[in-house]
Enzyme design. Structure first.
Site, PDB file in Angstrom:
ATOM      1  N   GLU A  57       0.824  -1.214   0.000  1.00  0.00           N
ATOM      2  CA  GLU A  57       0.000   0.000   0.000  1.00  0.00           C
ATOM      3  C   GLU A  57       0.861   1.267   0.000  1.00  0.00           C
ATOM      4  O   GLU A  57       1.949   1.284   0.580  1.00  0.00           O
ATOM      5  CB  GLU A  57      -0.866   0.014   1.275  1.00  0.00           C
ATOM      6  CG  GLU A  57      -1.845  -1.134   1.320  1.00  0.00           C
ATOM      7  CD  GLU A  57      -2.405  -1.397   2.718  1.00  0.00           C
ATOM      8  OE1 GLU A  57      -3.574  -1.792   2.798  1.00  0.00           O
ATOM      9  OE2 GLU A  57      -1.693  -1.212   3.711  1.00  0.00           O
ATOM     10  N   LYS A  85       3.649   6.876   3.124  1.00  0.00           N
ATOM     11  CA  LYS A  85       4.257   5.645   3.655  1.00  0.00           C
ATOM     12  C   LYS A  85       4.079   4.539   2.629  1.00  0.00           C
ATOM     13  O   LYS A  85       3.024   4.445   1.996  1.00  0.00           O
ATOM     14  CB  LYS A  85       3.593   5.251   4.974  1.00  0.00           C
ATOM     15  CG  LYS A  85       4.065   3.879   5.499  1.00  0.00           C
ATOM     16  CD  LYS A  85       3.722   3.665   6.962  1.00  0.00           C
ATOM     17  CE  LYS A  85       2.409   3.001   7.196  1.00  0.00           C
ATOM     18  NZ  LYS A  85       2.246   2.570   8.609  1.00  0.00           N
ATOM     19  N   THR A  91       5.629  -9.507   9.045  1.00  0.00           N
ATOM     20  CA  THR A  91       4.350  -9.385   8.336  1.00  0.00           C
ATOM     21  C   THR A  91       4.210  -7.986   7.744  1.00  0.00           C
ATOM     22  O   THR A  91       3.772  -7.824   6.601  1.00  0.00           O
ATOM     23  CB  THR A  91       3.185  -9.646   9.326  1.00  0.00           C
ATOM     24  OG1 THR A  91       3.292 -10.993   9.794  1.00  0.00           O
ATOM     25  CG2 THR A  91       1.830  -9.432   8.686  1.00  0.00           C
ATOM     26  N   ALA A 105       4.463  -9.118  16.279  1.00  0.00           N
ATOM     27  CA  ALA A 105       5.358  -7.956  16.287  1.00  0.00           C
ATOM     28  C   ALA A 105       4.748  -6.716  16.954  1.00  0.00           C
ATOM     29  O   ALA A 105       5.462  -5.941  17.594  1.00  0.00           O
ATOM     30  CB  ALA A 105       5.766  -7.629  14.851  1.00  0.00           C
ATOM     31  N   ASP A 110      -2.239 -16.409  21.883  1.00  0.00           N
ATOM     32  CA  ASP A 110      -1.908 -16.515  20.449  1.00  0.00           C
ATOM     33  C   ASP A 110      -2.003 -17.995  20.087  1.00  0.00           C
ATOM     34  O   ASP A 110      -1.671 -18.860  20.914  1.00  0.00           O
ATOM     35  CB  ASP A 110      -0.485 -15.975  20.212  1.00  0.00           C
ATOM     36  CG  ASP A 110      -0.169 -15.746  18.742  1.00  0.00           C
ATOM     37  OD1 ASP A 110      -0.210 -16.720  17.952  1.00  0.00           O
ATOM     38  OD2 ASP A 110       0.136 -14.596  18.362  1.00  0.00           O
ATOM     39  N   GLY A 128      -7.867  -6.417  11.651  1.00  0.00           N
ATOM     40  CA  GLY A 128      -8.778  -6.446  10.489  1.00  0.00           C
ATOM     41  C   GLY A 128      -8.597  -5.163   9.718  1.00  0.00           C
ATOM     42  O   GLY A 128      -9.171  -4.138  10.068  1.00  0.00           O
ATOM     43  N   ASP A 129      -7.734  -5.177   8.694  1.00  0.00           N
ATOM     44  CA  ASP A 129      -7.328  -3.915   8.069  1.00  0.00           C
ATOM     45  C   ASP A 129      -7.205  -4.021   6.561  1.00  0.00           C
ATOM     46  O   ASP A 129      -6.466  -3.270   5.941  1.00  0.00           O
ATOM     47  CB  ASP A 129      -5.998  -3.439   8.679  1.00  0.00           C
ATOM     48  CG  ASP A 129      -4.869  -4.450   8.505  1.00  0.00           C
ATOM     49  OD1 ASP A 129      -5.133  -5.543   7.979  1.00  0.00           O
ATOM     50  OD2 ASP A 129      -3.723  -4.135   8.871  1.00  0.00           O
ATOM     51  N   LYS A 180     -10.271  -9.457   5.303  1.00  0.00           N
ATOM     52  CA  LYS A 180      -9.432  -9.737   6.495  1.00  0.00           C
ATOM     53  C   LYS A 180     -10.088  -9.061   7.700  1.00  0.00           C
ATOM     54  O   LYS A 180      -9.990  -7.848   7.868  1.00  0.00           O
ATOM     55  CB  LYS A 180      -8.033  -9.182   6.241  1.00  0.00           C
ATOM     56  CG  LYS A 180      -7.012  -9.358   7.349  1.00  0.00           C
ATOM     57  CD  LYS A 180      -5.614  -9.067   6.789  1.00  0.00           C
ATOM     58  CE  LYS A 180      -4.530  -9.096   7.844  1.00  0.00           C
ATOM     59  NZ  LYS A 180      -4.234  -7.770   8.405  1.00  0.00           N
ATOM     60  N   VAL A 216      -7.622   0.682  11.141  1.00  0.00           N
ATOM     61  CA  VAL A 216      -7.003   0.109   9.939  1.00  0.00           C
ATOM     62  C   VAL A 216      -5.629   0.736   9.661  1.00  0.00           C
ATOM     63  O   VAL A 216      -4.832   0.176   8.916  1.00  0.00           O
ATOM     64  CB  VAL A 216      -7.905   0.275   8.676  1.00  0.00           C
ATOM     65  CG1 VAL A 216      -9.169  -0.544   8.808  1.00  0.00           C
ATOM     66  CG2 VAL A 216      -8.222   1.730   8.391  1.00  0.00           C
ATOM     67  N   LYS A 263      19.552  23.077 -13.804  1.00  0.00           N
ATOM     68  CA  LYS A 263      19.136  22.728 -15.172  1.00  0.00           C
ATOM     69  C   LYS A 263      20.121  21.778 -15.844  1.00  0.00           C
ATOM     70  O   LYS A 263      19.811  21.229 -16.897  1.00  0.00           O
ATOM     71  CB  LYS A 263      18.964  23.999 -16.010  1.00  0.00           C
ATOM     72  CG  LYS A 263      17.767  24.814 -15.577  1.00  0.00           C
ATOM     73  CD  LYS A 263      17.369  25.845 -16.614  1.00  0.00           C
ATOM     74  CE  LYS A 263      16.178  26.645 -16.114  1.00  0.00           C
ATOM     75  NZ  LYS A 263      15.805  27.700 -17.048  1.00  0.00           N
TER      76      LYS A 263
HETATM   77  N1  LIG Z   1      -4.534  -1.063  12.118  1.00  0.00           N
HETATM   78  C1  LIG Z   1      -3.282  -0.739  11.946  1.00  0.00           C
HETATM   79  O1  LIG Z   1      -2.940   0.449  11.928  1.00  0.00           O
HETATM   80  C2  LIG Z   1      -2.255  -1.816  11.848  1.00  0.00           C
HETATM   81  C3  LIG Z   1      -0.905  -1.488  11.934  1.00  0.00           C
HETATM   82  C4  LIG Z   1       0.025  -2.529  11.929  1.00  0.00           C
HETATM   83  C5  LIG Z   1      -0.388  -3.846  11.801  1.00  0.00           C
HETATM   84  N2  LIG Z   1      -1.725  -4.106  11.672  1.00  0.00           N
HETATM   85  C6  LIG Z   1      -2.207  -5.468  11.573  1.00  0.00           C
HETATM   86  O2  LIG Z   1      -2.076  -6.053  12.860  1.00  0.00           O
HETATM   87  C7  LIG Z   1      -1.910  -7.463  12.729  1.00  0.00           C
HETATM   88  C8  LIG Z   1      -0.743  -7.923  13.571  1.00  0.00           C
HETATM   89  O3  LIG Z   1       0.462  -7.440  13.008  1.00  0.00           O
HETATM   90  P1  LIG Z   1       1.859  -8.030  13.486  1.00  0.00           P
HETATM   91  O4  LIG Z   1       2.895  -7.194  12.826  1.00  0.00           O
HETATM   92  O5  LIG Z   1       1.858  -8.180  14.971  1.00  0.00           O
HETATM   93  O6  LIG Z   1       1.789  -9.473  12.811  1.00  0.00           O
HETATM   94  P2  LIG Z   1       2.549 -10.825  13.269  1.00  0.00           P
HETATM   95  O7  LIG Z   1       2.439 -11.754  12.117  1.00  0.00           O
HETATM   96  O8  LIG Z   1       3.889 -10.507  13.803  1.00  0.00           O
HETATM   97  O9  LIG Z   1       1.654 -11.372  14.492  1.00  0.00           O
HETATM   98  C9  LIG Z   1       0.341 -11.813  14.329  1.00  0.00           C
HETATM   99  C10 LIG Z   1       0.060 -12.908  15.342  1.00  0.00           C
HETATM  100  O10 LIG Z   1      -1.327 -13.278  15.251  1.00  0.00           O
HETATM  101  C11 LIG Z   1      -1.405 -14.658  15.568  1.00  0.00           C
HETATM  102  N3  LIG Z   1      -2.702 -15.178  15.151  1.00  0.00           N
HETATM  103  C12 LIG Z   1      -3.157 -15.393  13.891  1.00  0.00           C
HETATM  104  N4  LIG Z   1      -4.422 -15.884  13.938  1.00  0.00           N
HETATM  105  C13 LIG Z   1      -4.771 -15.940  15.248  1.00  0.00           C
HETATM  106  C14 LIG Z   1      -5.947 -16.330  15.945  1.00  0.00           C
HETATM  107  N5  LIG Z   1      -7.023 -16.773  15.294  1.00  0.00           N
HETATM  108  N6  LIG Z   1      -5.965 -16.272  17.299  1.00  0.00           N
HETATM  109  C15 LIG Z   1      -4.870 -15.842  17.984  1.00  0.00           C
HETATM  110  N7  LIG Z   1      -3.719 -15.442  17.381  1.00  0.00           N
HETATM  111  C16 LIG Z   1      -3.674 -15.491  16.036  1.00  0.00           C
HETATM  112  C17 LIG Z   1      -0.198 -15.249  14.834  1.00  0.00           C
HETATM  113  O11 LIG Z   1       0.152 -16.523  15.342  1.00  0.00           O
HETATM  114  C18 LIG Z   1       0.864 -14.179  15.090  1.00  0.00           C
HETATM  115  O12 LIG Z   1       1.669 -14.483  16.220  1.00  0.00           O
HETATM  116  C19 LIG Z   1      -1.747  -7.722  11.235  1.00  0.00           C
HETATM  117  O13 LIG Z   1      -2.980  -8.197  10.724  1.00  0.00           O
HETATM  118  C20 LIG Z   1      -1.419  -6.376  10.646  1.00  0.00           C
HETATM  119  O14 LIG Z   1      -1.824  -6.246   9.302  1.00  0.00           O
HETATM  120  C21 LIG Z   1      -2.654  -3.128  11.695  1.00  0.00           C
END
Ligand SMILES: NC(=O)c1ccc[n+]([C@@H]2O[C@H](COP(=O)([O-])OP(=O)(O)OC[C@H]3O[C@@H](n4cnc5c(N)ncnc54)[C@H](O)[C@@H]3O)[C@@H](O)[C@H]2O)c1
Length: 340
Positions: free
Chosen positions: A56, A69, A84, A142, A164, A230-231, A235, A297, A333
């Site tokens: 994005e 970004k 991720t 993360a 998790d 959920g973003d 998803k 998001v 120039k």
């Molecule tokens: N809204 C925002 O501004 C924003 C910003 C950054 C990241 N995000 C989103 O946040 C989410 C997390 O990002 P991240 O960098 O920590 O990712 P990541 O991959 O490091 O961690 C995600 C964790 O979710 C766990 N997981 C997956 N399905 C699960 C479930 N059903 N139950 C419990 N745990 C589950 C995974 O095992 C993993 O450890 C991502 O979907 C990312 O796109 C959103």
């Protein structure tokens, strides 16, 4: 010259300020910019989707500065040793178009997302004696420590219930948070166990699927849900009836309609942009019993605020270094001189 702040430079700055210090400064900057919402040229981000993820571009500007970004979201990346979410960004002067800052934004995204979540929760979660002390944290990857510490610093959350599907992710979170003894961390047996008795529920999972991690039977009066994972189209994390049972707050409505958990509901479902609550032009929580959702998001203005803060701190504290991102000396120039 353009100031370049790489991962090492940014992480040095964060270590020096402490996460609580950095997130507090960022939340203040976010509040300042969200209170100037009408000053900005706003647009939904441009997204390039594949079955594995999304890449994005997120632009925004006011009369003085332009920011963008680059960010991805690839839930399968961690299996290949990559994060991720990976990001970088640019801050430029509107007057000339000159890029004044090129910065890492991977670590920054985690910090700014946490600061934004805490700012939204300060505006709409329960406060006072019926405050928000216990938080469930579902998804321990993360982003998780940053959310935990932002809610600890800015809302007084002192107890976490974490879960998790990957126990090693929870091991990592528990290990990293052991350095913050004022924050009690309990491992929950599952999602319902983590959510039970929590004032705030933060969902931070990564899976490109229509998940319903939080279901209506898990809700309790007065709960605040901080739904971060959920973003993206297709998803989600919240069952649609969870949204129907709540007052829903969003960042920029046109983007969240497509990407947020509210993508599951029709366009007539009422939501409130959080800047209006911060500005006092829309009500926040209606009662202690109301359920509230921040359907996060991630919006370009949050990265603008982060870049603006990083640029100020980098110049004040000598963080990063200057690079020749665009040709410096010589006749403007005569670009051809660079080929001789
Ligand atoms: N809204 C925002 O501004 C924003 C910003 C950054 C990241 N995000 C989103 O946040 C989410 C997390 O990002 P991240 O960098 O920590 O990712 P990541 O991959 O490091 O961690 C995600 C964790 O979710 C766990 N997981 C997956 N399905 C699960 C479930 N059903 N139950 C419990 N745990 C589950 C995974 O095992 C993993 O450890 C991502 O979907 C990312 O796109 C959103």
């Amino acid at each position: 010259m353009t100031r370049f702040v790489d991962v090492q430079a940014l992480s040095g700055l964060v270590r020096q300020m402490g996460i609580a210090g950095f997130v507090t400064a960022l939340a203040d900057t976010l509040r300042e910019d969200f209170l100037r919402w009408p000053d900005f040229d706003l647009s939904a981000r441009l997204a390039s989707h594949t079955a594995l993820g999304v890449i994005e571009l997120m632009p925004v500007s006011d009369a003085k500065r332009f920011a963008f970004k680059y960010v991805n979201g690839h839930p399968g990346n961690t299996a290949h040793g990559l994060p991720t979410v990976m990001a970088f960004g640019v801050l430029a002067e509107v007057e000339t178009g000159y890029p004044v800052l090129l910065s890492e934004l991977t670590l920054t995204t985690a910090l700014r997302t946490a600061a934004m979540s805490a700012l939204a929760a300060q505006a709409v979660a329960r406060s006072g004696s019926k405050g928000s002390r216990r938080m469930a944290l579902i998804g321990n990857g993360a982003q998780a420590e940053f959310q935990a510490l932002a809610f600890h610093a800015l809302l007084g959350v002192d107890e976490l219930r974490v879960y998790d599907i990957d126990p090693q992710a929870t091991d990592k979170l528990v290990h990293n948070l052991a350095a913050f003894p004022a924050l009690r961390v309990h491992r929950a047996a599952g999602i319902a166990d983590a959510v039970r008795g929590s004032d705030i529920v933060t969902t931070l999972t990564a899976a490109k699927t229509r998940a319903a991690i939080i279901t209506p039977d898990m809700l309790a009066p007065g709960m605040h849900l901080n739904a971060v994972g959920g973003d993206c189209p297709g998803k989600t994390e919240l069952h649609p009836d969870v949204l129907r049972a709540a007052r829903v707050f969003v960042e920029y409505e046109p983007q969240t309609r497509v990407e947020g958990d509210i993508q599951q509901l029709d366009a007539g479902f009422a939501v409130t942009e959080i800047w209006r609550v911060l500005a006092g032009s829309a009500p926040g929580r209606g009662s202690d019993a109301e359920i509230t959702v921040f359907d996060s998001v991630g919006f370009a203005l949050e990265d603008y605020s982060a870049l603006r803060l990083i640029h100020r701190l980098a110049l004040e504290q000598g963080v990063g270094r200057d690079i020749e991102l665009v040709p410096a000396a010589g006749s403007p120039k005569d670009l051809f001189r660079l080929t001789r």
